[in-house]
Design an enzyme around this catalytic site. Structure first.
Site, PDB file in Angstrom:
ATOM      1  N   ASP A 135      -0.620  -2.697   6.645  1.00 33.35           N
ATOM      2  CA  ASP A 135      -0.903  -2.634   7.934  1.00 33.35           C
ATOM      3  C   ASP A 135      -2.366  -2.464   8.579  1.00 33.35           C
ATOM      4  O   ASP A 135      -2.934  -2.641   9.774  1.00 33.35           O
ATOM      5  CB  ASP A 135      -0.235  -1.315   8.635  1.00 33.35           C
ATOM      6  CG  ASP A 135      -0.679   0.014   7.838  1.00 33.35           C
ATOM      7  OD1 ASP A 135      -1.591  -0.240   6.832  1.00 33.35           O
ATOM      8  OD2 ASP A 135      -0.131   0.943   8.268  1.00 33.35           O
ATOM      9  N   ASP A 155       0.840  -1.219   0.088  1.00 27.44           N
ATOM     10  CA  ASP A 155      -0.021   0.128   0.125  1.00 27.44           C
ATOM     11  C   ASP A 155       0.727   1.079   0.236  1.00 27.44           C
ATOM     12  O   ASP A 155       1.964   1.321   0.282  1.00 27.44           O
ATOM     13  CB  ASP A 155      -0.816   0.092   1.344  1.00 27.44           C
ATOM     14  CG  ASP A 155      -1.964   0.955   1.279  1.00 27.44           C
ATOM     15  OD1 ASP A 155      -2.083   1.743   0.058  1.00 27.44           O
ATOM     16  OD2 ASP A 155      -2.647   1.035   2.269  1.00 27.44           O
ATOM     17  N   ASP A 181      -5.902  -5.119   4.306  1.00 26.51           N
ATOM     18  CA  ASP A 181      -4.779  -5.732   3.533  1.00 26.51           C
ATOM     19  C   ASP A 181      -4.636  -7.436   4.230  1.00 26.51           C
ATOM     20  O   ASP A 181      -3.671  -7.925   3.734  1.00 26.51           O
ATOM     21  CB  ASP A 181      -3.594  -5.234   4.407  1.00 26.51           C
ATOM     22  CG  ASP A 181      -3.248  -3.751   3.793  1.00 26.51           C
ATOM     23  OD1 ASP A 181      -3.395  -3.637   2.411  1.00 26.51           O
ATOM     24  OD2 ASP A 181      -3.071  -2.579   4.406  1.00 26.51           O
TER      25      ASP A 181
END
Length: 313
Positions: A267, A3, A271
């Site tokens: 995180d 990300d 995810d």
């Protein structure tokens, strides 16, 4: 695969703008955002934290609002709604992705008056949001509806007949050293691919700032592709935006099927599926519990350079 928040950016989101539908700074828009973020009891994401910090620093008074009910954010609706009481009036305040907020609005607030939402109003608002996103900002929309008789029960079927009131925008600046680390990883034969839920323009601005030049594919386009088409596309594309958790996981799984050894760094709750599916799942010390539990490696600082050093080891 990673990300962009915290790896390419500083992970320090700051509220920059709160504007009404005419593009003017508007305290009412800020107040509604603050009520939505402050009184919700769900998981506080970076955006909520940024709003709460800004509201507290600028002494925004919401003491006359009390929470009655809420529907927390989820990745299907991409919005969070909160039911509040202010004196004798009940209101529902929704905050979320512009396209998802517009879907539940039939009115718009212009010059203090509620008017029927039109194509022109929608187009104007989308243009304002796009201009902010092109500056690298993350943009959310706000809407309200007034319930004069009070609410006993509230669920997502009631998320309708809202009035669109404005936009809020946040900036998370790019990390200076990200450009160097991405090049170093490339020299070791490691390609960095970005899988983010953020919009196309903000993603483009950040990726360009750290030297990742690539065509961008959106989650909505991925939905329409067969596995065979996507297998081919993911070899050529390094940036994927407006992704939901299962789309992220699908990209990771197909990269593995194509014969790659895939690391995934994330995180958030969103995810977890991709972390679970990857060969090497990497999370960080202050990540959500589900992300940490899904990971093989937990970094004590959120930094791509640590990943580079790990690959070398």
């Amino acid at each position: 695969c990673t990300d962009k928040t915290g790896t390419l950016t500083k992970n320090n989101i700051v509220l920059q703008k709160y504007i009404n539908l005419k593009g003017e700074e508007d305290e009412y828009v800020l107040k509604c955002a603050y009520v939505n973020s402050k009184l919700s009891t769900g998981f506080k994401n970076l955006v909520d934290k940024a709003i709460n910090v800004y509201g507290k620093e600028h002494n925004i008074d919401i003491s006359d609002y009390s929470k009655i009910d809420e529907i927390p954010f989820d990745y299907t609706r991409k919005r969070a709604s909160i039911v509040v009481q202010n004196k004798k009036e009940y209101s529902v305040i929704a905050k979320g992705a512009l396209e998802e907020i517009i879907k539940v609005c039939d009115m718009a607030l212009l010059d203090g008056k509620e008017v029927a939402i039109s194509e022109k109003i929608e187009k104007d608002v989308e243009e304002k949001a796009t201009n902010l996103a092109k500056q690298g900002m993350q943009v959310l929309a706000l809407a309200i509806k007034h319930e004069y008789e009070g609410i006993n029960k509230f669920n997502k079927e009631d998320e309708k007949d809202f009035t669109l009131i404005g936009l809020i925008a946040f900036l998370d600046p790019p990390k200076k050293d990200a450009i160097k680390t991405i090049q170093q990883l490339k020299d070791l034969g490691v390609t960095t691919k970005i899988l983010t839920g953020d919009n196309k323009y903000a993603t483009e601005a950040i990726c360009s700032a750290v030297g990742i030049e690539s065509k961008i594919i959106l989650g909505i386009e991925i939905e329409k592709m067969t596995d065979e088409e996507l297998e081919e596309e993911i070899e050529k594309v390094n940036v994927f935006a407006r992704m939901n958790p299962l789309q992220k996981e699908r990209v990771v799984a197909l990269l593995k099927k194509n014969g790659h050894c895939v690391g995934y760094m994330g995180d958030g709750v969103n995810d977890a599926p991709a972390l679970h599916s990857s060969d090497v799942a990497i999370s960080v010390d202050d990540a959500t519990d589900i992300a940490k539990e899904s990971s093989d490696i937990i970094l004590l600082e959120q930094n791509l350079e640590v990943v580079y050093n790990g690959v070398k080891e």
